[in-house]
Design a protein around this motif. Structure first.
Motif: not given
Ligand code: GLU
Length: 562
Positions: A40, A42-44, A76, A236, A253-254, A257-258
């Motif tokens: 996925r 998953a943007p804000s 998100e 989050y 895949v992100r 920074e996570w």
């Molecule tokens: N909304 C998060 C971001 O923009 C998503 C991170 C993710 O893909 O889990 O960084």
């Protein structure tokens, strides 16, 4: 009923399902072939599409579609302060323009597609509550009534004492409130957040395998992180656990920074009794400046915004191919061996991505783009250039639209052969490229370093015989025939052997004609150019240039002494 069960009931009276019931009834395992990955993006919806976002969306999309899986566009929007109206359609449309298509999720027009939704976090409150209630029942989550000031004081004290900041250990004051104390606080209407009761210990270790970075070992989480904010909206961390579980995502895949939060996430999956997806943390796109590297910045670098690529007129396919070259270093080799294949046929591999940030290189983008455009048919060039011009260059659009057949013919020159020209890097270049085909755009900007008298003589000899309808051999034959009388060699090789015997060669002859007709030193096939321009225009320009050689001072008329 245990106190935990009572507490859960007290906090979430409206929740009647368990996570297992929810998963079985509404979000059963997907029926996909072995090895198929569900990913996925998953943007804000913050109103800005960063090229890094396109990169990460492309990687998710490629992973899903090269394995026969599915890719989701999840929105998100839990941080309402950062949300911008129209932000979702900007992202969905922006990605679609680049050819990134999703199988499920937000469509961008307020609707959603797919059986594993809703795909917008603000519409999923009930699911987060189901999972949170379950954690409370198991004694793994609790309400925390500490005020923002109390938390700020705690942070300040922790900083002073040099201990790991956060709600943990003896500082986690609400961790051991009794059921009665909670009831009392609730009756008093005190706001609260829901926190994890973390079983982790400082110094404890957690290990996982990252698809891009390989084996990672980190300190485990021991902080009682917030799961639900005081308005019932998840953080989050918690949303990630619930959403990726219910959507049956297998590969996350992100951005890297996570990584720092991965221990929290792995702990949450484990405590919820869930299988964690695989992770792949991608490094941000970097920019080289004054010899050092930094992240591509939304504030400083125009190319950070996707609008830069559309405004400049880079074809979507070129941007995708460029991003693939920085994602998988073997893409370029593959491209050389598969000249006509579409980039989606490339066997993309997550584990071939580099763990350190790829460098954004405009020169490379330009060369990839010129290459992509050189592979297009004249028809495709016409369509894409017109679509771009319609938005960004009204004058060009008017000319292209006025005579499509003429425009397509000019784009067809030198196209489709073994060595196509790469003069057009992006659609913004088209008006320059095509300028001499339109009197309205034509301008003489270049100069020819060839004796002015010789140039005049070439033109005078050529003017009476020039015929744009000649076939290529006849056309070139006429130039050769005129050479000896002017002291020029009809044969370039003979000239090179004895340059002292000639005033120039047939190549110089045609260079004068080229300069006269196009104002350029370098153009696609001159015979093709002249036949398209036609007799009248060519004659006029030859005469114009002849007159210019008489009138302008040396240098300005494009006439320099050799
Ligand atoms: N909304 C998060 C971001 O923009 C998503 C991170 C993710 O893909 O889990 O960084």
């Amino acid at each position: 009923m245990t106190d935990y069960a009572k507490l859960a009931q007290l906090l979430f009276p409206h929740v009647t399902q368990t996570p297992q019931q929810l998963m079985e009834a509404q979000f059963p395992p997907r029926q996909l072939k072995d090895g198929a990955q569900v990913t996925r993006f998953a943007p804000s919806p913050t109103g800005f599409l960063h090229i890094g976002g396109v990169f990460s969306a492309m990687v998710s999309e490629r992973v899903a579609h090269t394995t026969g899986g599915r890719v989701i566009l999840r929105i998100e929007d839990t941080d309402k302060k950062r949300e911008v109206e129209g932000g979702v359609s900007l992202i969905a449309q922006g990605l679609r323009d680049f050819g990134i298509t999703f199988d499920e999720g937000a469509t961008g027009d307020g609707a959603e597609e797919g059986a594993y939704g809703p795909y917008t976090q603000s519409r999923r409150a009930e699911y987060y509550h189901v999972f949170c209630k379950d954690l409370v029942e198991k004694g793994l989550a609790y309400p925390c009534f500490c005020t923002a000031e109390e938390i700020a004081q705690l942070r300040a004290r922790q900083e002073e004492q040099g201990v790991t900041p956060g709600y943990w250990g003896a500082d986690a004051r609400c961790r051991d409130l009794t059921l009665e104390q909670v009831e009392e606080n609730l009756r008093a209407g005190k706001p609260y957040v829901m926190r994890l009761r973390s079983p982790g210990k400082p110094g404890g270790r957690v290990r996982f395998k990252d698809a891009i970075r390989g084996d990672i070992e980190m300190e485990e989480n021991f902080v009682d992180v917030v799961l639900l904010k005081s308005d019932g909206i998840p953080t989050y961390h918690f949303a990630h656990i619930v959403d990726d579980t219910l959507m049956r995502v297998t590969q996350v895949v992100r951005g890297d920074e996570w990584i720092a939060s991965a221990p929290i996430h792995l702990q949450l999956f484990w405590l919820c009794g869930l299988k964690a997806p695989k992770y792949g943390h991608i490094a941000p796109i970097m920019k080289e400046e004054d010899g050092s590297r930094r992240k591509l910045s939304k504030r400083k670098d125009p190319e950070a915004a996707v609008s830069f690529f559309t405004e400049e007129g880079y074809p979507a396919e070129a941007v995708m191919e460029y991003l693939l070259t920085i994602a998988n270093s073997n893409f370029e080799d593959w491209r050389r061996q598969n000249k006509t294949a579409h980039y989606t046929e490339f066997p993309f591999k997550l584990n071939k991505m580099s763990a350190s940030g790829a460098l954004f290189d405009l020169k490379k983008l330009n060369s990839v783009s010129a290459e992509v455009i050189s592979r297009l048919t004249a028809e495709e060039v016409y369509d894409q250039a017109s679509a771009w011009a319609q938005r960004y260059d009204g004058e060009l659009y008017g000319l292209l639209a006025a005579d499509p057949a003429y425009a397509k013919a000019l784009f067809a020159i030198d196209r489709g052969g073994k060595k196509p020209r790469k003069d057009i890097v992006r659609w913004k270049d088209v008006s320059g490229y095509a300028a001499y085909f339109y009197d309205g755009l034509f301008a003489r900007e270049e100069t020819l370093e060839l004796d002015r008298d010789l140039q005049k003589q070439v033109l005078e000899a050529y003017l009476p015989v020039m015929d744009c309808a000649d076939d290529k051999d006849t056309w070139f034959g006429k130039m050769k025939e005129l050479c000896p009388a002017l002291g020029m060699s009809p044969d370039v090789k003979a000239y090179k052997e004895h340059p002292e015997q000639f005033r120039g060669h047939v190549g110089d002859f045609s260079a004068v004609v080229r300069m006269a007709v196009t104002g350029r030193k370098n153009t696609p096939d001159l015979h093709a150019v002249m036949s398209l321009l036609g007799q009248e225009t060519c004659l006029r320009r030859l005469k114009e240039y002849r007159a210019l050689l008489d009138s302008a001072p040396s240098g300005e008329a494009g006439a320099e002494t050799k």
